[in-house]
Design a protein around this motif. Structure first.
Motif, PDB file in Angstrom:
ATOM      1  N   ASN A  75       0.861  -1.177   0.000  1.00 27.00           N
ATOM      2  CA  ASN A  75       0.000   0.000   0.000  1.00 27.00           C
ATOM      3  C   ASN A  75       0.905   1.237   0.000  1.00 27.00           C
ATOM      4  OD1 ASN A  75      -1.509   2.288   1.215  1.00 27.00           O
ATOM      5  ND2 ASN A  75      -3.176   0.805   1.366  1.00 27.00           N
ATOM      6  N   ILE A  76       0.917   1.942  -1.129  1.00 23.89           N
ATOM      7  CA  ILE A  76       1.825   3.083  -1.281  1.00 23.89           C
ATOM      8  C   ILE A  76       1.541   4.152  -0.230  1.00 23.89           C
ATOM      9  CG2 ILE A  76       2.521   4.954  -2.827  1.00 23.89           C
ATOM     10  CD1 ILE A  76       1.936   3.042  -5.164  1.00 23.89           C
ATOM     11  N   GLU A  77       0.278   4.412   0.016  1.00 22.08           N
ATOM     12  CA  GLU A  77      -0.091   5.456   0.973  1.00 22.08           C
ATOM     13  C   GLU A  77       0.429   5.133   2.376  1.00 22.08           C
ATOM     14  OE1 GLU A  77      -4.093   7.795   2.566  1.00 22.08           O
ATOM     15  OE2 GLU A  77      -4.244   6.412   0.880  1.00 22.08           O
ATOM     16  N   LYS A  78       0.298   3.866   2.792  1.00 17.84           N
ATOM     17  CA  LYS A  78       0.780   3.478   4.128  1.00 17.84           C
ATOM     18  C   LYS A  78       2.303   3.549   4.199  1.00 17.84           C
ATOM     19  CE  LYS A  78      -3.056   0.523   5.623  1.00 17.84           C
ATOM     20  NZ  LYS A  78      -3.455  -0.856   6.000  1.00 17.84           N
ATOM     21  N   SER A  79       2.955   3.139   3.113  1.00 19.84           N
ATOM     22  CA  SER A  79       4.416   3.191   3.076  1.00 19.84           C
ATOM     23  C   SER A  79       4.890   4.635   3.167  1.00 19.84           C
ATOM     24  CB  SER A  79       4.915   2.533   1.787  1.00 19.84           C
ATOM     25  OG  SER A  79       6.266   2.155   1.888  1.00 19.84           O
ATOM     26  N   PHE A  80       4.241   5.524   2.405  1.00 17.98           N
ATOM     27  CA  PHE A  80       4.551   6.950   2.482  1.00 17.98           C
ATOM     28  C   PHE A  80       4.328   7.480   3.900  1.00 17.98           C
ATOM     29  CE2 PHE A  80       4.721   7.664  -2.128  1.00 17.98           C
ATOM     30  CZ  PHE A  80       5.584   8.734  -2.200  1.00 17.98           C
ATOM     31  N   SER A  81       3.266   7.019   4.545  1.00 19.94           N
ATOM     32  CA  SER A  81       2.935   7.486   5.895  1.00 19.94           C
ATOM     33  C   SER A  81       4.069   7.194   6.868  1.00 19.94           C
ATOM     34  CB  SER A  81       1.642   6.812   6.361  1.00 19.94           C
ATOM     35  OG  SER A  81       1.407   7.065   7.723  1.00 19.94           O
ATOM     36  N   ALA A  82       4.597   5.963   6.818  1.00 20.78           N
ATOM     37  CA  ALA A  82       5.693   5.585   7.719  1.00 20.78           C
ATOM     38  C   ALA A  82       6.955   6.381   7.409  1.00 20.78           C
ATOM     39  CB  ALA A  82       5.961   4.087   7.604  1.00 20.78           C
TER      40      ALA A  82
END
Length: 199
Positions: free
Chosen positions: A66-73
């Motif tokens: 999940n790109i969005e979750k990866s970006f979030s971290a």
């Protein structure tokens, strides 16, 4: 160039201590655990073979990419003012099934000291899930104090303008019993390496 093994070991230990302090400062592990990821330290730092190249390597795994979750971290890590640069590669649809993050940490106490932090976000169950961790374990199992010192010395003796992957040193010393830099370069010139070198 000073080839005193005690000074080389001292430099290695100093850099490894600094690397672990950066990991703690940036709270890398907890930031990825917050998105449900499994996170593993890999590479030279994991194996106690970090020398003068300031690299920190993590492989993280989730059941979906999940790109969005990866970006979030990553955004939480990058909020630290010492992260001066960040690059991102979307390799989800390739054979690697991953998202690559490369962060560049610069400690303001030393203007010339830039650390590269590579965080590879890999799909659980894909080909490279655990691939490099197994290679690291195999290398660790073959290391002796003598072999470790030879590897550190070879890394230390490598000119800064020559890019050599860690796995090349480990393979040369642990599988081909290479003992000095001239011998290593002659061995390396005969190899036909692909992008990913198998141990």
């Amino acid at each position: 160039m000073n080839n005193d093994i005690n000074e080389i070991i001292e430099l290695s230990n100093k850099n490894q201590k600094k690397a672990f302090s950066i990991i703690k400062e940036l709270d890398i592990e907890n930031n990825f655990k917050s998105i449900g990821a499994r996170i593993n330290l890999v590479g030279s730092l994991k194996m106690g073979l970090l020398m003068k190249n300031r690299d920190i390597d993590f492989h993280i795994y989730t059941s979906e990419l999940n790109i969005e979750k990866s970006f979030s971290a990553v955004s939480k890590i990058a909020s630290n003012i010492k992260i001066q640069k960040l690059t991102y590669s979307n390799l989800i649809l390739t054979d690697e099934h991953c998202i690559e993050w490369h962060l560049f940490y610069k400690d303001d106490k030393n203007d010339n000291e830039v650390w590269q932090i590579d965080i590879i976000h890999i799909l659980e169950g894909s080909y490279y899930d655990g691939y490099f961790e197994k290679a690291n374990d195999d290398i660790i199992s073959m290391l002796t104090e003598e072999k470790r010192n030879i590897i550190l010395k070879l890394k230390y003796q490598t000119p800064n303008n020559i890019k050599i992957m860690g796995i090349e040193y480990y393979k040369a010393v642990l599988k081909y019993n290479i003992k000095d830099f001239d011998e290593f370069i002659k061995w390396r010139d005969k190899q036909l390496f692909n992008a990913i070198i198998e141990f």
